[in-house]
Design a protein around this motif. Structure first.
Motif, PDB file in Angstrom:
ATOM      1  N   ASP A 145       3.927  -2.007  -5.975  1.00  0.00           N
ATOM      2  CA  ASP A 145       4.622  -1.742  -4.698  1.00  0.00           C
ATOM      3  C   ASP A 145       5.947  -1.031  -4.942  1.00  0.00           C
ATOM      4  OD1 ASP A 145       2.837  -2.608  -2.923  1.00  0.00           O
ATOM      5  OD2 ASP A 145       3.824  -4.484  -2.393  1.00  0.00           O
ATOM      6  N   LYS A 146       6.694  -1.548  -5.912  1.00  0.00           N
ATOM      7  CA  LYS A 146       8.008  -0.948  -6.206  1.00  0.00           C
ATOM      8  C   LYS A 146       7.834   0.493  -6.686  1.00  0.00           C
ATOM      9  CE  LYS A 146      10.761  -5.018  -6.869  1.00  0.00           C
ATOM     10  NZ  LYS A 146      11.103  -6.083  -7.775  1.00  0.00           N
TER      11      LYS A 146
ATOM     12  N   GLU B 208       7.073   2.602  -3.691  1.00  0.00           N
ATOM     13  CA  GLU B 208       8.305   2.826  -2.924  1.00  0.00           C
ATOM     14  C   GLU B 208       9.157   3.902  -3.582  1.00  0.00           C
ATOM     15  OE1 GLU B 208       9.448   1.814   0.009  1.00  0.00           O
ATOM     16  OE2 GLU B 208       7.468   0.923   0.277  1.00  0.00           O
ATOM     17  N   LYS B 209       9.227   3.831  -4.916  1.00  0.00           N
ATOM     18  CA  LYS B 209      10.043   4.797  -5.654  1.00  0.00           C
ATOM     19  C   LYS B 209       9.458   6.203  -5.476  1.00  0.00           C
ATOM     20  CE  LYS B 209      11.975   5.687 -10.122  1.00  0.00           C
ATOM     21  NZ  LYS B 209      11.540   5.829 -11.494  1.00  0.00           N
TER      22      LYS B 209
ATOM     23  N   LYS C  38       7.563   7.229  -3.018  1.00  0.00           N
ATOM     24  CA  LYS C  38       7.765   7.648  -1.621  1.00  0.00           C
ATOM     25  C   LYS C  38       9.178   8.196  -1.443  1.00  0.00           C
ATOM     26  CE  LYS C  38       4.780   4.827   1.319  1.00  0.00           C
ATOM     27  NZ  LYS C  38       4.770   3.658   2.201  1.00  0.00           N
ATOM     28  N   THR C  39      10.144   7.479  -2.051  1.00  0.00           N
ATOM     29  CA  THR C  39      11.542   7.920  -1.954  1.00  0.00           C
ATOM     30  C   THR C  39      11.705   9.290  -2.609  1.00  0.00           C
ATOM     31  OG1 THR C  39      12.144   5.601  -2.136  1.00  0.00           O
ATOM     32  CG2 THR C  39      13.917   7.179  -2.384  1.00  0.00           C
TER      33      THR C  39
ATOM     34  N   TYR D 113       9.412  11.523  -3.031  1.00  0.00           N
ATOM     35  CA  TYR D 113       8.707  12.509  -2.211  1.00  0.00           C
ATOM     36  C   TYR D 113       9.558  12.903  -1.003  1.00  0.00           C
ATOM     37  CZ  TYR D 113       5.160  14.631   0.759  1.00  0.00           C
ATOM     38  OH  TYR D 113       4.473  15.494   1.552  1.00  0.00           O
ATOM     39  N   SER D 114      10.143  11.873  -0.371  1.00  0.00           N
ATOM     40  CA  SER D 114      10.990  12.140   0.798  1.00  0.00           C
ATOM     41  C   SER D 114      12.163  13.039   0.427  1.00  0.00           C
ATOM     42  CB  SER D 114      11.562  10.839   1.353  1.00  0.00           C
ATOM     43  OG  SER D 114      10.654  10.252   2.201  1.00  0.00           O
TER      44      SER D 114
ATOM     45  N   GLU E 204      10.076   9.227   8.224  1.00  0.00           N
ATOM     46  CA  GLU E 204      10.744   9.810   7.049  1.00  0.00           C
ATOM     47  C   GLU E 204      11.912   8.904   6.638  1.00  0.00           C
ATOM     48  OE1 GLU E 204       9.976  12.384   5.251  1.00  0.00           O
ATOM     49  OE2 GLU E 204       8.426  13.301   6.503  1.00  0.00           O
ATOM     50  N   ILE E 205      12.046   8.690   5.332  1.00  0.00           N
ATOM     51  CA  ILE E 205      13.084   7.762   4.860  1.00  0.00           C
ATOM     52  C   ILE E 205      14.478   8.391   4.988  1.00  0.00           C
ATOM     53  CG2 ILE E 205      13.914   6.428   2.879  1.00  0.00           C
ATOM     54  CD1 ILE E 205      11.002   6.464   1.833  1.00  0.00           C
TER      55      ILE E 205
ATOM     56  N   THR F 122      17.343   3.833   1.845  1.00  0.00           N
ATOM     57  CA  THR F 122      16.472   2.846   1.191  1.00  0.00           C
ATOM     58  C   THR F 122      17.171   2.257  -0.041  1.00  0.00           C
ATOM     59  OG1 THR F 122      14.241   2.482   0.336  1.00  0.00           O
ATOM     60  CG2 THR F 122      15.273   4.544  -0.283  1.00  0.00           C
TER      61      THR F 122
ATOM     62  N   ILE G  13      17.031   1.359  -4.069  1.00  0.00           N
ATOM     63  CA  ILE G  13      16.307   1.683  -5.303  1.00  0.00           C
ATOM     64  C   ILE G  13      16.811   0.770  -6.428  1.00  0.00           C
ATOM     65  CG2 ILE G  13      15.715   4.098  -4.812  1.00  0.00           C
ATOM     66  CD1 ILE G  13      18.102   4.801  -6.732  1.00  0.00           C
ATOM     67  N   ASN G  14      15.928   0.522  -7.394  1.00  0.00           N
ATOM     68  CA  ASN G  14      16.319  -0.308  -8.540  1.00  0.00           C
ATOM     69  C   ASN G  14      17.058   0.544  -9.554  1.00  0.00           C
ATOM     70  OD1 ASN G  14      15.108  -2.660  -7.557  1.00  0.00           O
ATOM     71  ND2 ASN G  14      13.115  -1.906  -8.220  1.00  0.00           N
TER      72      ASN G  14
ATOM     73  N   LEU H 208      19.133   9.450   1.379  1.00  0.00           N
ATOM     74  CA  LEU H 208      18.459  10.620   0.804  1.00  0.00           C
ATOM     75  C   LEU H 208      19.005  11.950   1.302  1.00  0.00           C
ATOM     76  CD1 LEU H 208      14.720   9.536   0.869  1.00  0.00           C
ATOM     77  CD2 LEU H 208      16.340   9.379  -0.974  1.00  0.00           C
TER      78      LEU H 208
END
Lengths: 80, 556
Positions: A38-39, A42-43, A45-46, A48-49, B97-98, B101, B103-104, B180
């Motif tokens: 999942d993480k 999410e990464k 997706k981020t 890509y965005s 669209e984000i 968010t 992030i780690n 972003l």
């Protein structure tokens, strides 16, 4: 008789506990795997965005493709 | 008496019996005790059986519970969500669209007790972090301790640090909030650092903290175009600040809100105070001529017979003993009702409001919500400033847009009611959060206002707002700014509020510039039409194909 029944019941408890503990461990393992995936999703997706943000797309278009909006002059009338 | 039958007990020798028999002599008390004992034994037996049943049932219950856990865990697919720590929710646009968010990341810690070579490590750290000075590292390596050097390392920094291979270098997992699109949504999202939060991040903190994603009503593509065009215009007109709001007039959803200057929420420490205010909601202005259209709506709504009347403007209007209002930009002695708006006449507006009356004006602006505080979830809104004493003089000033300071969002909200068929709407930045609409004006009034707005663009002061291939309507506005208690000739606010498509309005776009550089030879009344109107045209020309529903990206 009672002692026999109690023994059977106690053995059943231990067997059941063993099965359940094993199952829960398996679930925990899967949970960790799902959480990691999942993480990762999410990464991605981020990423890509960010890569497809209008600003980046505009830069990519200007340097590589050079597409532009359709202007009125680009539309040919039927009579022409 | 027969002697033979007589027994002489002296001669009877008792037979010796080794067996002794205990003979219990029971009296009535003993019998009672015996019965009690039997009852106790019976009770104990019953208790024993009962206890056995209880224990067995309890053990069976344990088995049942364990099996229940076993089977439930097989069925529940999302059970892990309850055990994993909740990440702060994302902020998304209307198409998913984000925008913001988590992030780690990793933080760098140094355990100075484990350093192999102090001098070498210090040197290499200085190369990796050139922004940190020698004093910083000297202070760190002075003591034996475990200390954080830097939060949120980049991939490059992590690779460089791993290459050093010193056991003193430790990494700790960390989470960072990222935005972003940098400045693009800064006045909506605000920012969240470890110590401070602002705007949506602050006002809807609870919702986000619970792990809920938040869909804003804004559209990334529209916001991007608006930001780009407004930034270009801000530079071109050399203005102090600029605002644009685009709203869906039917449900109040804000599709774009840009306030310049803005800031990058990724670097809260670099934010300057003057860039932090959202001028669309936290500032109020005397709007000037954009307010004149409310006079027309007021006349239409009250069915006043003024539409065929002519208004003399040649001599101006002596509003106070030392202030003469003139329409130098209009080369006519008298104008008709429509020309008050198409040519943006101040004198005509005053004469019109004289015909209509103060009370009707006051009630009308009250009905449109000018004295109400807008509740825009997530953002701070400033109250409008209405005159304390709404007398004849105040009414005349208001007729051409002075003496009343309103926030851009409040103006857009009131304008929506004029063009959408007469429904009052609440602006919103949260997707699908709009409430029921209230009808406050006649549809006829709304249609007439739209016709007038169209004429202002086709043949009036808003000609430069024309958009190729799309019919639009709108009103220009220019107002002088107060400086030391006097209205300045140089410092002005220009604006344009327009709606499209004008035959059935769906959107309102509002553009405002604060203190654009002005050529003083230019008529003040034309200034809004030369700055905000062309910016409106460029923005609407680019966003209208996107706002067409058929072109919308479906959720993926």
């Amino acid at each position: 008789m009672k002692i026999f029944i109690l023994s059977i019941v106690l053995i059943s408890i231990f067997v059941t506990k063993f099965i359940v503990t094993n199952q829960l461990n398996e679930i925990k393992k899967l949970q960790n795997e799902i959480s990691t995936i999942d993480k990762e999703i999410e990464k991605l997706k981020t990423d890509y965005s960010y890569l497809t943000s209008p600003k980046n797309l505009k830069n990519m278009n200007e340097t590589n493709i050079k597409f532009g909006p359709i202007e009125q002059d680009d539309i040919i009338k039927l009579g022409d | 008496m027969d002697e033979s039958k007589k027994i002489f007990y002296e001669n009877v020798i008792p037979s010796i019996n080794n067996k002794t028999v205990n003979i219990k002599f029971k009296d009535s008390n003993d019998l009672i005790l015996d019965e009690k004992k039997n009852a106790e034994i019976n009770f104990a037996k019953k208790l024993n059986n009962f206890s056995f049943l209880i224990v067995t049932s309890f053990l069976l219950f344990i088995i049942f519970s364990l099996y229940k856990i076993y089977f439930d865990s097989n069925k529940k697919k999302n059970i892990y969500k309850k055990v994993t720590p909740i990440d702060r929710g994302k902020i998304l646009d209307r198409n998913g669209e984000i925008i913001a968010t988590n992030i780690n990341t990793q933080d760098l810690y140094i355990d100075t007790r484990k350093v192999l070579d102090n001098y070498d490590l210090k040197k290499k750290l200085r190369e990796i972090f050139p922004d940190k000075n020698n004093f910083f590292f000297d202070k760190i390596f002075d003591k034996k301790h475990y200390i954080r050097i830097k939060q949120h390392l980049t991939e490059k920094e992590i690779n460089e640090l791993r290459k050093i291979g010193d056991p003193a270098i430790q990494f700790h997992k960390s989470v960072k909030r990222i935005y972003l699109h940098h400045n693009l949504f800064s006045h909506l999202t605000g920012f969240k650092s470890s110590t401070i939060t602002s705007k949506v991040e602050k006002n809807l903190n609870n919702l986000l903290e619970e792990g809920n994603d938040l869909n804003l009503s804004v559209d990334l593509r529209v916001q991007s175009i608006v930001h780009e065009e407004l930034s270009k215009s801000l530079k071109k007109y050399d203005a102090n600040s600029a605002v644009t709001i685009i709203v869906d007039v039917n449900n109040g959803e804000i599709l774009s809100l840009v306030s310049l200057p803005d800031f990058d929420p990724n670097h809260p420490s670099n934010i300057k105070a003057f860039t932090e205010n959202n001028l669309a909601t936290e500032a109020r202005y005397e709007m000037g001529s954009t307010l004149k259209i409310f006079n027309a709506a007021l006349a239409f709504e009250n069915n006043l017979d003024v539409e065929n009347k002519n208004f003399k403007i040649h001599d101006g209007y002596q509003i106070t003993s030392d202030k003469l209002i003139e329409d130098k930009h209009i080369k006519k002695d008298q104008i008709n009702f429509e020309e008050i708006f198409t040519k943006s006449s101040n004198v005509g507006s005053i004469e019109l409001i004289e015909e209509i009356g103060i009370k009707k004006q006051q009630n009308f602006l009250h009905k449109l919500g000018f004295d109400e505080k807008i509740n825009l979830h997530g953002l701070n809104i400033v109250n409008n400033k209405l005159p304390d004493n709404w007398d004849d003089l105040a009414s005349k000033f208001i007729s051409y847009g002075y003496g009343i300071s309103i926030s851009p969002i409040s103006l857009v909200s009131a304008y929506s009611s004029l063009v959408n068929g007469g429904f009052k709407i609440e602006p919103s930045i949260i997707l699908n959060s709009t409430q029921s609409k209230t009808k406050i004006l006649n549809e006829k009034t709304s249609n007439k206002v739209n016709n007038l707005l169209k004429k202002i663009v086709t043949s009036g002061t808003g000609k430069k707002a024309k958009v190729n291939g799309l019919e639009v309507g709108g009103k220009t506005g220019t107002s002088r700014k107060l400086e030391d208690g006097k209205y300045s000739e140089k410092k002005v606010i220009t604006s344009f509020i327009g709606t499209f498509p004008i035959n059935k309005p769906k959107y309102i776009a509002f553009v405002l510039f604060d203190e654009p550089s002005r050529n003083t030879e230019e008529f003040l009344e034309n200034f809004g039409g030369n700055t905000a109107a062309p910016t409106f045209s460029r923005i609407v020309g680019k966003i209208s194909p996107i706002l067409n529903k058929n072109n919308y990206l479906k959720n993926y």
